[in-house]
Design an enzyme around this catalytic site. Structure first.
Site, mmCIF file in Angstrom:
data_model
loop_
_atom_site.group_PDB
_atom_site.id
_atom_site.type_symbol
_atom_site.label_atom_id
_atom_site.label_comp_id
_atom_site.label_asym_id
_atom_site.label_seq_id
_atom_site.Cartn_x
_atom_site.Cartn_y
_atom_site.Cartn_z
ATOM 1 N N ASP A 58 58.107 46.618 23.335
ATOM 2 C CA ASP A 58 59.396 46.230 22.781
ATOM 3 C C ASP A 58 59.203 44.849 22.171
ATOM 4 O O ASP A 58 59.028 43.859 22.890
ATOM 5 C CB ASP A 58 60.467 46.199 23.876
ATOM 6 C CG ASP A 58 61.848 45.863 23.327
ATOM 7 O OD1 ASP A 58 61.942 45.366 22.186
ATOM 8 O OD2 ASP A 58 62.841 46.085 24.051
ATOM 9 N N TYR A 149 69.772 39.695 9.405
ATOM 10 C CA TYR A 149 68.630 40.226 8.665
ATOM 11 C C TYR A 149 68.162 39.234 7.606
ATOM 12 O O TYR A 149 66.955 39.003 7.451
ATOM 13 C CB TYR A 149 69.018 41.557 8.022
ATOM 14 C CG TYR A 149 67.853 42.354 7.496
ATOM 15 C CD1 TYR A 149 66.953 42.963 8.373
ATOM 16 C CD2 TYR A 149 67.653 42.527 6.129
ATOM 17 C CE1 TYR A 149 65.889 43.716 7.895
ATOM 18 C CE2 TYR A 149 66.591 43.281 5.650
ATOM 19 C CZ TYR A 149 65.714 43.867 6.536
ATOM 20 O OH TYR A 149 64.654 44.607 6.064
ATOM 21 N N ALA A 151 68.627 35.961 7.614
ATOM 22 C CA ALA A 151 68.027 34.813 8.303
ATOM 23 C C ALA A 151 66.591 35.120 8.704
ATOM 24 O O ALA A 151 65.681 34.301 8.515
ATOM 25 C CB ALA A 151 68.855 34.442 9.531
ATOM 26 N N ALA A 152 66.382 36.329 9.261
ATOM 27 C CA ALA A 152 65.045 36.698 9.706
ATOM 28 C C ALA A 152 64.086 36.856 8.535
ATOM 29 O O ALA A 152 62.955 36.342 8.562
ATOM 30 C CB ALA A 152 65.109 37.999 10.506
ATOM 31 N N LYS A 153 64.509 37.560 7.490
ATOM 32 C CA LYS A 153 63.600 37.840 6.388
ATOM 33 C C LYS A 153 63.369 36.612 5.500
ATOM 34 O O LYS A 153 62.261 36.434 4.978
ATOM 35 C CB LYS A 153 64.109 39.031 5.574
ATOM 36 C CG LYS A 153 64.102 40.344 6.348
ATOM 37 C CD LYS A 153 62.701 40.712 6.845
ATOM 38 C CE LYS A 153 62.662 42.090 7.462
ATOM 39 N NZ LYS A 153 61.288 42.480 7.879
#
Length: 237
Positions: A58, A149, A151-153
């Site tokens: 995970d 999404y 922020a992460a990418k």
């Protein structure tokens, strides 16, 4: 067991670890690596198709992601490449997405990307291998109801560019920016956040071909960034 070596131009040799390799783009990359003579390895919560070495993981547990990466690398005798294809998204307005859900998106998409690469670096440095990170067109163009999404990418974009500068001359680093693809990525979304019937989506196998192109480059030749999308992709440029 002999160490994996960098793939070089042409054929693809050695072991390549793919996070999220049991579905979507990751599964397409695994198939492409195997078809090209490489040895794919998978980190995922589900088993990959076929007899592909894998470790259950995970990726929201970044320490587990590091341990699983080392386990697979040791089993394979080294790594020639890493492709961080794992990704999740739960769209919605910031005030409406539970904090734990929001943070899991950022952890899986960004922090686990760094964790897997961190653990893989000793093996990649020995083989002069290659890292391919997977961002998104929403890592360069922001939209509403996608704060986690984006922020992460966006973070993957910045992380990869900094990593390329840091590892220049030792490990190849490529940033992949894919557009929407025909995968199960959208299946569990609220219907309002799924692509419409008329949406133009790319075939993940085509994107996987671009990943192989990056992995095949010899030491000293860097494919720094690639945008791969359907020619009518609305989220790019």
């Amino acid at each position: 067991m002999p160490a994996a070596t960098g793939s070089g131009a042409g054929g693809l040799g050695g072991a390549v670890l793919v996070s999220g390799g049991s579905s979507g783009l990751g599964a397409a990359v695994v198939a492409a690596i195997a078809d090209s003579g490489g040895r794919p390895l998978v980190l995922d919560r589900q088993a990959p198709t076929g007899a592909v070495p894998w470790v259950h993981c995970d990726l929201s547990d970044t320490r587990a992601a590091e341990a699983a990466t080392r386990e697979l690398a040791e089993q394979a005798g080294g790594l020639a490449g890493v492709v961080t294809a794992a990704g999740v998204d739960v769209p919605g307005r910031l005030a409406e997405v539970p904090a734990q859900t929001w943070e899991r998106v950022v952890t899986v998409d960004l922090l686990a990307t760094a964790a897997v690469i961190r653990a893989a670096l000793p093996y990649l440095e020995r083989s002069h291998g290659t890292v391919v990170t997977v961002a998104s067109t929403l890592g360069v163009k922001a939209v509403g109801d996608a704060t986690a999404y984006c922020a992460a990418k966006f973070g993957v974009v910045g992380f990869t560019r900094a990593l390329a500068a840091e590892l220049a001359g030792t490990v190849g680093v490529t940033l992949l920016v894919p557009g929407g693809m025909r995968t199960a990525f959208f299946d569990e979304r609220d219907p309002r956040y799924r692509p419409g019937a008329d949406a133009v989506l790319n075939d993940p196998a085509h994107v996987a071909d671009a990943v192989l192109f990056a992995l095949r480059q010899p030491p000293g030749c860097a494919i720094r960034e690639m945008v791969v999308c359907a020619d009518r992709e609305t989220s790019y440029p």
